[in-house]
Design an enzyme around this catalytic site. Structure first.
Site, mmCIF file in Angstrom:
data_model
loop_
_atom_site.group_PDB
_atom_site.id
_atom_site.type_symbol
_atom_site.label_atom_id
_atom_site.label_comp_id
_atom_site.label_asym_id
_atom_site.label_seq_id
_atom_site.Cartn_x
_atom_site.Cartn_y
_atom_site.Cartn_z
ATOM 1 N N CYS A 1 0.832 -1.204 0.000
ATOM 2 C CA CYS A 1 0.000 0.000 0.000
ATOM 3 C C CYS A 1 0.876 1.268 0.000
ATOM 4 O O CYS A 1 1.520 1.559 -0.990
ATOM 5 C CB CYS A 1 -0.972 -0.032 1.177
ATOM 6 S SG CYS A 1 -2.427 1.014 0.929
ATOM 7 N N HIS B 1 -3.613 -4.959 0.223
ATOM 8 C CA HIS B 1 -3.401 -5.523 1.558
ATOM 9 C C HIS B 1 -3.468 -7.053 1.511
ATOM 10 O O HIS B 1 -4.559 -7.626 1.578
ATOM 11 C CB HIS B 1 -4.473 -5.003 2.523
ATOM 12 C CG HIS B 1 -4.361 -3.546 2.825
ATOM 13 N ND1 HIS B 1 -4.009 -3.075 4.071
ATOM 14 C CD2 HIS B 1 -4.537 -2.446 2.045
ATOM 15 C CE1 HIS B 1 -3.993 -1.749 4.051
ATOM 16 N NE2 HIS B 1 -4.307 -1.356 2.830
ATOM 17 N N GLU C 1 -2.759 -9.107 3.798
ATOM 18 C CA GLU C 1 -3.186 -9.700 5.075
ATOM 19 C C GLU C 1 -4.702 -9.830 5.139
ATOM 20 O O GLU C 1 -5.221 -10.799 5.671
ATOM 21 C CB GLU C 1 -2.671 -8.863 6.246
ATOM 22 C CG GLU C 1 -3.479 -7.638 6.613
ATOM 23 C CD GLU C 1 -3.417 -6.530 5.581
ATOM 24 O OE1 GLU C 1 -4.335 -5.688 5.553
ATOM 25 O OE2 GLU C 1 -2.439 -6.503 4.803
#
Length: 386
Positions: A262, A354, A356
């Protein structure tokens, strides 16, 4: 639980003078920020506690928000970071066995001014056409201010472009999370707004994760003897983070493996010598399609960014700052925005989204394995040269 059926008035005012009347939600008062929309159908707790949303008034395009409440297990950071919150229909009840409190109570506790009962689809369509813009939510006594006074407050707020917000969200001192599997070594994570799920994923790949304050220097990074460096997500304009870019150039000069996500992707782009620019309304949500050029696979990914890297989408190019060949590794399929970079002559890569994705999807989680493999291979090659 705070009443969701208040008749207290609230109003959302955009800098172009557009106004939307609704009901007070969360804390009362005035909040200013950049009004943006997030397209996720779920995961509002992760959205609210994502530090990347600092300075932004977030509108949820999903109409029904709050049905699962808020719990103590899923926050991505220590508090709610959004500047304000816009929803259409707050849930009347909390219906989840894991919930500790209602969303409304949580917003009020953290002082987050919100608004409900407005046509969020109309606001989204307006922003999509006109672009993200400054705005404010007024409730309580402030809802009675004149239209001119309210608009003047909006226009006096700072633009997101040019803002460096990492100091507001970063840790004050280094925090360490130990590896939860076979240890590889120390990983230096520059906290520009890191999420807990990112730390957990890195620890699960064998790293002792050292989360460093955004004020850290290249000497601070070298002092922990890292096997690699990671730049996190975060809020603000990458063009206003010159110190972080210069430190990253030191990391690249040291040939340390690097992974950025990001905001970290944008800073890698700048370190390599490319520019960045502000998107009209950004990418926010958990349903963004991205093409991995290496595999041809289309991934559904989680995004939260209003800026992007300006680099050629096709072919290999020479880094303007002298770091060898670089290629765009991932492309956003909605608007052909650069979604990833890969350096071919140094051990560095990044993505604009992202991996995750605590609220899902998990299509991009493999990137943490790719990073681990890069670190292991680089460490082995370095040892072989000695």
């Amino acid at each position: 639980m705070t009443s969701l059926f208040t008749t207290e008035k609230a109003v959302l005012v955009l800098e172009d003078g557009t106004r939307y009347a609704g009901r007070a939600y969360g804390a009362r008062g005035t909040t200013l920020g950049e009004v943006v929309f997030s397209t996720g159908m779920t995961g509002y707790q992760e959205t609210l506690t994502d530090p990347s949303y600092a300075g932004q008034i977030v509108l949820q395009t999903a109409p029904h928000i709050g049905n699962t409440g808020m719990n103590g297990e899923d926050p991505e950071s220590r508090r709610i970071w959004v500047a304000g919150y816009i929803v259409r229909d707050p849930s009347r009840v909390v219906s989840n066995w894991r919930a500790d409190e209602s969303l409304d109570d949580s917003l009020a506790r953290d002082g987050i001014v919100g608004i409900s009962g407005i046509d969020t689809r109309a606001v989204t369509r307006h922003i999509r056409a006109a672009g993200s813009m400054r705005g404010a939510i007024f409730s309580g006594d402030d809802a009675t201010l004149s239209d001119d006074d309210q608009l003047e407050r909006v226009k006096s707020a700072p633009n997101m472009a040019g803002q460096n917000l990492s100091a507001a969200v970063s840790v004050a001192a280094t925090e360490v999370t130990r590896a939860t599997t076979d240890r590889i070594g120390n990983l230096a994570v520059l906290d520009l707004g890191v999420k807990q799920a990112t730390i957990d994923n890195l620890a699960a790949r064998g790293f002792d994760v050292h989360v460093l304050p955004q004020t850290s220097t290249i000497d601070d990074i070298r002092a922990i003897d890292p096997v690699a460096v990671f730049y996190s997500n975060g809020p603000g304009d990458p063009a206003a983070s010159d110190a972080h870019v210069e430190m990253l150039r030191g990391v690249l000069d040291d040939k340390l493996p690097f992974f950025g996500i990001c905001f970290g992707n944008q800073l890698l782009g700048r370190a390599l010598g490319f520019g960045t620019y502000k998107l009209p309304f950004g990418h926010r949500g958990i349903n963004q399609p991205v093409l991995d050029k290496a595999t041809g696979r289309v991934e559904i990914t989680a995004h939260n960014h209003g800026f992007a890297v300006d680099a050629p989408l096709e072919g290999e190019v020479d880094s303007p700052n002298g770091y060898g060949r670089v290629e765009v590794s991932h492309i956003g399929l909605n608007d052909n925005v650069v979604e990833g970079l890969r350096a071919l002559d140094i051990p560095a890569f990044s993505v604009q989204y992202h991996p995750e994705a605590a609220a899902g999807p998990h299509d991009a989680n493999y990137l943490f394995d790719r990073f681990r493999d890069l670190v292991v291979a680089t460490t082995a090659a370095t040892a072989g040269e000695k």
